[in-house]
Design an enzyme around this catalytic site. Sequence first.
Site, PDB file in Angstrom:
ATOM      1  N   TYR A   1      12.298  -5.208  35.419  1.00  0.00           N
ATOM      2  CA  TYR A   1      13.063  -4.553  36.492  1.00  0.00           C
ATOM      3  C   TYR A   1      12.156  -3.769  37.439  1.00  0.00           C
ATOM      4  O   TYR A   1      12.433  -2.632  37.779  1.00  0.00           O
ATOM      5  CB  TYR A   1      14.130  -3.620  35.901  1.00  0.00           C
ATOM      6  CG  TYR A   1      15.285  -4.374  35.285  1.00  0.00           C
ATOM      7  CD1 TYR A   1      16.351  -4.786  36.072  1.00  0.00           C
ATOM      8  CD2 TYR A   1      15.308  -4.684  33.930  1.00  0.00           C
ATOM      9  CE1 TYR A   1      17.422  -5.490  35.526  1.00  0.00           C
ATOM     10  CE2 TYR A   1      16.361  -5.390  33.372  1.00  0.00           C
ATOM     11  CZ  TYR A   1      17.406  -5.794  34.173  1.00  0.00           C
ATOM     12  OH  TYR A   1      18.461  -6.485  33.631  1.00  0.00           O
TER      13      TYR A   1
ATOM     14  N   TYR B   1      27.383  -4.472  31.418  1.00  0.00           N
ATOM     15  CA  TYR B   1      26.038  -4.906  31.049  1.00  0.00           C
ATOM     16  C   TYR B   1      26.012  -5.126  29.541  1.00  0.00           C
ATOM     17  O   TYR B   1      26.320  -4.218  28.773  1.00  0.00           O
ATOM     18  CB  TYR B   1      24.979  -3.868  31.437  1.00  0.00           C
ATOM     19  CG  TYR B   1      23.591  -4.336  31.060  1.00  0.00           C
ATOM     20  CD1 TYR B   1      22.893  -5.219  31.875  1.00  0.00           C
ATOM     21  CD2 TYR B   1      22.999  -3.925  29.869  1.00  0.00           C
ATOM     22  CE1 TYR B   1      21.631  -5.688  31.512  1.00  0.00           C
ATOM     23  CE2 TYR B   1      21.745  -4.386  29.502  1.00  0.00           C
ATOM     24  CZ  TYR B   1      21.066  -5.264  30.325  1.00  0.00           C
ATOM     25  OH  TYR B   1      19.827  -5.728  29.957  1.00  0.00           O
TER      26      TYR B   1
ATOM     27  N   ASP C   1      30.725  -3.626  22.356  1.00  0.00           N
ATOM     28  CA  ASP C   1      29.268  -3.560  22.474  1.00  0.00           C
ATOM     29  C   ASP C   1      28.856  -2.087  22.446  1.00  0.00           C
ATOM     30  O   ASP C   1      28.890  -1.400  23.459  1.00  0.00           O
ATOM     31  CB  ASP C   1      28.837  -4.244  23.781  1.00  0.00           C
ATOM     32  CG  ASP C   1      27.335  -4.133  24.023  1.00  0.00           C
ATOM     33  OD1 ASP C   1      26.639  -3.486  23.213  1.00  0.00           O
ATOM     34  OD2 ASP C   1      26.868  -4.688  25.042  1.00  0.00           O
TER      35      ASP C   1
HETATM   36  C1  LIG Z   1      20.668  -2.237  26.432  1.00  0.00           C
HETATM   37  C2  LIG Z   1      21.965  -2.875  26.176  1.00  0.00           C
HETATM   38  C3  LIG Z   1      22.035  -4.185  25.688  1.00  0.00           C
HETATM   39  C4  LIG Z   1      20.811  -5.042  25.492  1.00  0.00           C
HETATM   40  O1  LIG Z   1      19.950  -4.555  24.534  1.00  0.00           O
HETATM   41  P1  LIG Z   1      18.434  -5.112  24.498  1.00  0.00           P
HETATM   42  O2  LIG Z   1      17.885  -4.581  23.233  1.00  0.00           O
HETATM   43  O3  LIG Z   1      17.767  -4.553  25.713  1.00  0.00           O
HETATM   44  O4  LIG Z   1      18.512  -6.579  24.523  1.00  0.00           O
HETATM   45  C5  LIG Z   1      23.280  -4.708  25.399  1.00  0.00           C
HETATM   46  N1  LIG Z   1      24.397  -3.988  25.595  1.00  0.00           N
HETATM   47  C6  LIG Z   1      24.373  -2.733  26.066  1.00  0.00           C
HETATM   48  C7  LIG Z   1      25.645  -1.983  26.245  1.00  0.00           C
HETATM   49  C8  LIG Z   1      23.159  -2.136  26.397  1.00  0.00           C
HETATM   50  O5  LIG Z   1      23.138  -0.911  26.917  1.00  0.00           O
END
Ligand SMILES: *Cc1c(COP(=O)(O)O)cnc(C)c1O
Length: 436
Positions: free
Chosen positions: A23, A154, A251
């Site tokens: 990024y 995200y 998530d």
């Molecule tokens: C950072 C993040 C991810 C991805 O995690 P990585 O270890 O960078 O692959 C997935 N979901 C959420 C909500 C995140 O903040």
Amino acid sequence: MSHGRLSAEAIVALDRQHVWHPYQPNDVWRDGPTPPVIRSASGVWITLDDGRRVIDGFGSWWVGLLGHGHARVRDAVHRQLDVMAHVPIAGVVHEESAALAARLAALAPAGLERVFFSDNGSTAVEVAIRAAFQFWRQNGRPERTRFVSLEGAYHGDTIGAVSVGGIGLFHEVYAELCFETVQVPSPSGEPDWSAAFEAMEQLLRAQSDTIAAVIVEPLVQGAGGMRMYAPEYLRRLRAICDELDVFLIADEVFVGLGRTGRLFACEHAGISPDFLCLSKGLSGGLFPFAATLTTQRIYNGFGGDPTRTFFYGHSYCGNPLGCAAAHAVLDTIELDDVLGNVALRAEQLRDWLASMAAVSGVRAARQCGLIGAVELSDEAGYLAGAGRVVAARALERGVWLRPLGDVIYLVPALTITHEEMTLLLERVGDAVRSAL
Ligand SMILES: *Cc1c(COP(=O)(O)O)cnc(C)c1O
């Protein structure tokens, strides 16, 4: 001052020639000011090459749950390193992963009894997506192939995770590579979550026959700009998913493990998702490690004959070092009353955010647990300049930040002390005021 083998100048020169940063616009990196060279990190403190110590205000991209080099986590990893660094749980079992799975299942919202280990947040999400898809395919509902996600979502940077992402600037480039998803308005938008919920409900009622799962970041859309929404939305979402038998993927890669003031963000809504993704702080921020928790029902949908196997796995699945670190993180949360500290530090943060909201040029200030965000302006989005100016001013004052466009946010270690928090808030407040 040189602590390592190479001088700061030599390190920057090698980096500029050979390293591709995440990024990071190329030109800014090549022609911009010399980036800070970091030599060591301990607790909330980062030590720069010139000897200056700065506060890690963004928890090293949100992984630094307990600060850098937490003694208990480090000791646990050292001990594990001497016994067994890595054996994948491919046809064998070991105590580290079995005991951690049991522990996570006991701590997590009810019903999440199976744990699939992988190695980062994106894969934790990928596991959930693929397991949900395959479950319906081989359990009588093969037309349930689509995923619903929120605008501004995200979920990571693999193609699967990007497919359910909703940040235009980051994700649009890859649109043709991604599978199609259904995106609905975010509950973090205006005027409140109820209109967004209606859109979600309408969509699910009309199309649940073709939908495998809904995926959300519970309470806080992190990378989308620390956008926050009410637990009630999650409660209602769980109810409609239950009614229509659509899976709910939570998530919690960012919000899990105490960040919001509860061990899991879903607890604020009193719900159990069908999948719960953990990573980032799970290893105390030492190295990549992840777990996807799910239900016995979903696990059972992969039995019966070998063609129904979940054909998925990574080289480092069940990594014993990661398991040892995670055990020590959970020990620390329990033994050191980390959630008690979050509650106290969150009060400091709340008072500070109230004072920031009154600064002219600040558009909004918001909080969830130990996540604080100050939004500067609405106009130019992620690539706008004000956030970068504040970050530069903050670094001059001894704080390392990484704004999301014009959203300045603080995600310090959950173990940050009263004094460190006071210093952090003073310095960032000063940086914001000086930049506006
Ligand atoms: C950072 C993040 C991810 C991805 O995690 P990585 O270890 O960078 O692959 C997935 N979901 C959420 C909500 C995140 O903040």
